[in-house]
Design a protein around this motif. Structure first.
Motif, PDB file in Angstrom:
ATOM      1  N   GLN A   1      17.267  53.414  28.857  1.00 18.15           N
ATOM      2  CA  GLN A   1      17.071  54.107  30.127  1.00 18.15           C
ATOM      3  C   GLN A   1      17.711  53.370  31.291  1.00 18.15           C
ATOM      4  O   GLN A   1      17.864  53.926  32.368  1.00 18.15           O
ATOM      5  N   ALA A   2      18.075  52.099  31.061  1.00 15.95           N
ATOM      6  CA  ALA A   2      18.660  51.300  32.143  1.00 15.95           C
ATOM      7  C   ALA A   2      19.968  51.885  32.653  1.00 15.95           C
ATOM      8  O   ALA A   2      20.387  51.571  33.761  1.00 15.95           O
ATOM      9  N   VAL A   3      20.614  52.757  31.871  1.00 13.38           N
ATOM     10  CA  VAL A   3      21.881  53.361  32.303  1.00 13.38           C
ATOM     11  C   VAL A   3      21.686  54.161  33.580  1.00 13.38           C
ATOM     12  O   VAL A   3      22.485  54.089  34.510  1.00 13.38           O
ATOM     13  N   LEU A   4      20.612  54.926  33.611  1.00 18.42           N
ATOM     14  CA  LEU A   4      20.396  55.876  34.706  1.00 18.42           C
ATOM     15  C   LEU A   4      20.327  55.202  36.085  1.00 18.42           C
ATOM     16  O   LEU A   4      21.085  55.587  36.982  1.00 18.42           O
TER      17      LEU A   4
ATOM     18  N   ILE B   1      13.488  52.062  39.730  1.00 19.86           N
ATOM     19  CA  ILE B   1      13.549  52.687  38.415  1.00 19.86           C
ATOM     20  C   ILE B   1      14.162  51.739  37.391  1.00 19.86           C
ATOM     21  O   ILE B   1      13.806  51.752  36.231  1.00 19.86           O
ATOM     22  N   LEU B   2      15.071  50.868  37.845  1.00 21.27           N
ATOM     23  CA  LEU B   2      15.660  49.905  36.920  1.00 21.27           C
ATOM     24  C   LEU B   2      14.594  48.943  36.406  1.00 21.27           C
ATOM     25  O   LEU B   2      14.653  48.498  35.267  1.00 21.27           O
ATOM     26  N   PHE B   3      13.626  48.632  37.269  1.00 24.12           N
ATOM     27  CA  PHE B   3      12.622  47.651  36.874  1.00 24.12           C
ATOM     28  C   PHE B   3      11.668  48.198  35.809  1.00 24.12           C
ATOM     29  O   PHE B   3      11.178  47.445  34.978  1.00 24.12           O
ATOM     30  N   ILE B   4      11.417  49.505  35.816  1.00 24.09           N
ATOM     31  CA  ILE B   4      10.413  50.062  34.892  1.00 24.09           C
ATOM     32  C   ILE B   4      10.799  49.867  33.421  1.00 24.09           C
ATOM     33  O   ILE B   4      10.009  49.313  32.650  1.00 24.09           O
ATOM     34  N   PRO B   5      12.019  50.298  32.978  1.00 16.87           N
ATOM     35  CA  PRO B   5      12.333  50.052  31.561  1.00 16.87           C
ATOM     36  C   PRO B   5      12.379  48.580  31.210  1.00 16.87           C
ATOM     37  O   PRO B   5      11.985  48.192  30.109  1.00 16.87           O
ATOM     38  N   ALA B   6      12.836  47.733  32.176  1.00 15.99           N
ATOM     39  CA  ALA B   6      12.893  46.298  31.894  1.00 15.99           C
ATOM     40  C   ALA B   6      11.501  45.773  31.590  1.00 15.99           C
ATOM     41  O   ALA B   6      11.301  44.983  30.665  1.00 15.99           O
TER      42      ALA B   6
ATOM     43  N   THR C   1      29.385  51.363  33.793  1.00 16.74           N
ATOM     44  CA  THR C   1      28.134  51.084  33.106  1.00 16.74           C
ATOM     45  C   THR C   1      27.852  52.137  32.062  1.00 16.74           C
ATOM     46  O   THR C   1      27.465  51.824  30.934  1.00 16.74           O
ATOM     47  N   VAL C   2      28.037  53.403  32.452  1.00 18.19           N
ATOM     48  CA  VAL C   2      27.744  54.488  31.519  1.00 18.19           C
ATOM     49  C   VAL C   2      28.625  54.350  30.282  1.00 18.19           C
ATOM     50  O   VAL C   2      28.136  54.368  29.147  1.00 18.19           O
ATOM     51  N   ALA C   3      29.943  54.161  30.507  1.00 20.94           N
ATOM     52  CA  ALA C   3      30.866  54.056  29.375  1.00 20.94           C
ATOM     53  C   ALA C   3      30.468  52.908  28.464  1.00 20.94           C
ATOM     54  O   ALA C   3      30.375  53.054  27.246  1.00 20.94           O
TER      55      ALA C   3
ATOM     56  N   ALA D   1      22.468  53.910  41.409  1.00 20.62           N
ATOM     57  CA  ALA D   1      22.833  52.941  42.442  1.00 20.62           C
ATOM     58  C   ALA D   1      24.314  53.050  42.774  1.00 20.62           C
ATOM     59  O   ALA D   1      24.710  53.024  43.939  1.00 20.62           O
ATOM     60  N   GLY D   2      25.139  53.213  41.745  1.00 21.65           N
ATOM     61  CA  GLY D   2      26.572  53.302  41.963  1.00 21.65           C
ATOM     62  C   GLY D   2      26.953  54.550  42.730  1.00 21.65           C
ATOM     63  O   GLY D   2      27.767  54.510  43.645  1.00 21.65           O
TER      64      GLY D   2
END
Lengths: 118, 345
Positions: free
Chosen positions: B143-146, B107-112, B167-169, B151-152
């Protein structure tokens, strides 16, 4: 315009397939040798104590609230920014009203200590 | 209307050739697929080149020689690393939230990758010239936050969980000043379409008219892609590698790939918004585009070896108490400036 968004959709589908292909290739190449020690969570060599998913104080939930307010307001600001040149004085006066609302909100949050990391 | 040259001509030639062999309704979709292939080629190539570049730049800044064994000047080092990562065992930590753990790197790769749809590489060479171009980029990149949080959370590792929370903060805090700094440019152009933004910079680059916005954008972009001095998310000396701690082999490589894709993406956006996009004398447009992006990437790498990591409270204070007011002031200055300019002309 519909075709442009269609292109974006196509890109998203390929973006979903690409990691699957990469992982599939790795699946064929990689060795398999599972072990109990290997699958322990890595916490610098020390055995883990207790469970991971405990309740802990997320000190930034106030930031998150301020963020939601600001993010929604910036969405409105973008619409206003596009028409800024055409609307002239109206947009100019409105800018001060809208931004001062934002600034009052930020000042309030600041004064109330919502922007302090505790 | 300027004479169209460069990549667009190549695309048109390709379209002609395809038109000879395929029925008309398939030409468009095959052109789209070819363009997607090119975009993914660019993403993979940037990752390979930037990893090598990063290592060489940091070696240069620390008076080392960097990778120099695999191939001439160590040029094939990243290829070798890629094969190494592919042939590594895949270890899932015990007690992990299985599906979330598996889905996070994908999912991280899709917004990138999706962000690449709106980059104007050359005159007319935009994969999808959306009328909401820059807005689309902001929406997609945030969207990369999600996946970071996923993962965390899923790793069943306390360092990873802390990294995910950080990351979220961080991403939330730096999202707002970033969006507001881009607002100044949108006001001056009166459009969010990327090709309009580049066209508006034919004579004057926006870095001249929007210097505050440029500075705010570069700082927030560094924070958005979690690079030093804002690398609290994966601060090696504090929390091992943050959300990536429990990932090995190809899954780890996907995180890495997305990271470098994002580095290229924010540099490309800086180029498009502030450095005149593909405009430049003598050389073809796409060469200028890539040169400017390379310059921006070098700037980000330079930051990494210049500034020490911030503390989390300093990070939040900088974002909310310095950059956000600065970005708001920039919007006001831009508005007043444009209003006076309109009255005079």
């Amino acid at each position: 315009m519909l075709q442009e968004f269609g292109n974006v959709g196509l890109l998203l589908i390929v973006a979903l397939v690409f990691p699957l292909l990469a992982l599939g290739t790795a699946f064929l190449l990689r060795p398999r040798d599972p072990g109990v020690e290997k699958s322990l969570p890595y916490e610098c060599g020390v055995d883990t104590v207790g469970t991971t998913w405990v309740q802990f104080r997320a000190s930034y939930f106030l930031y998150a609230l301020v963020f939601v307010a600001f993010d929604v307001e910036t969405v409105f600001l973008y619409l206003w920014a596009i028409k800024f040149q055409e609307l002239g004085t109206f947009a100019f006066v409105e800018m001060f009203i809208f931004l001062s609302i934002l600034l009052v909100g930020l000042g309030y949050a600041w004064k109330k200590g919502a922007l302090e990391w505790k | 209307m300027q004479e169209v040259t460069g990549l667009y001509v190549i695309a048109e030639m390709l379209r002609d050739i395809l038109g000879h062999y395929l029925p008309a309704q398939y030409v468009d979709i095959s052109m789209s697929l070819i363009n997607i292939g090119v975009i993914f080629g660019i993403i993979s190539m940037t990752a390979v080149v930037l990893v090598y570049g990063e290592r060489k730049v940091s070696a240069f800044m620390q008076s080392r020689s960097g990778p120099n064994r695999v191939g001439p000047y160590g040029l094939l080092q990243t290829i070798a690393d890629m094969f190494k990562l592919m042939s590594k065992e895949d270890i899932m930590p015990a007690g992990a939230d299985k599906w979330m753990w598996i889905l996070a790197p994908m999912i991280l790769f899709i917004p990138a990758a999706a962000a690449y749809a709106v980059f104007p590489f050359d005159n007319q060479a935009v994969f999808a010239d959306l009328n909401i171009g820059i807005f689309y980029f902001i929406a997609v990149s945030s969207q990369a936050v999600l996946p970071f949080l996923m993962a965390g959370w899923a790793s069943n590792n306390k360092y990873a969980l802390i990294g995910g929370m950080r990351t979220v903060a961080q991403m939330l805090s730096y999202e707002v000043p970033m969006v507001l700094s881009i607002l100044g440019v949108v006001m001056m152009v009166g459009s969010m379409r990327m090709s309009d933004i580049v066209a508006a910079q034919q004579n004057v680059w926006f870095i001249v008219l929007q210097p505050i916005a440029f500075v705010v954008y570069v700082i927030t972009a560094t924070a958005e892609i979690n690079r030093a001095p804002f690398d609290l998310v994966e601060g090696e000396s504090e929390i091992v590698a943050g959300p990536f701690t429990e990932y090995t082999g190809m899954r780890f490589a996907l995180f890495f790939l997305a990271e470098y894709a994002n580095l290229f993406a924010v540099s490309a956006i800086a180029t498009t918004l502030f450095l005149g996009g593909w405009h430049g004398p003598w050389l073809p447009g796409w060469v200028w585009f890539f040169l400017k992006v390379a310059g921006m990437v070098f700037l980000f790498m330079w930051f990494r070896w210049t500034f020490p990591r911030l503390r989390i409270d300093q990070l939040m204070a900088l974002g909310w108490k310095v950059l956000l007011p600065l970005a708001l002031v920039n919007v006001v200055i831009t508005g007043v400036g444009m209003y006076i300019y309109q009255l005079l002309s």
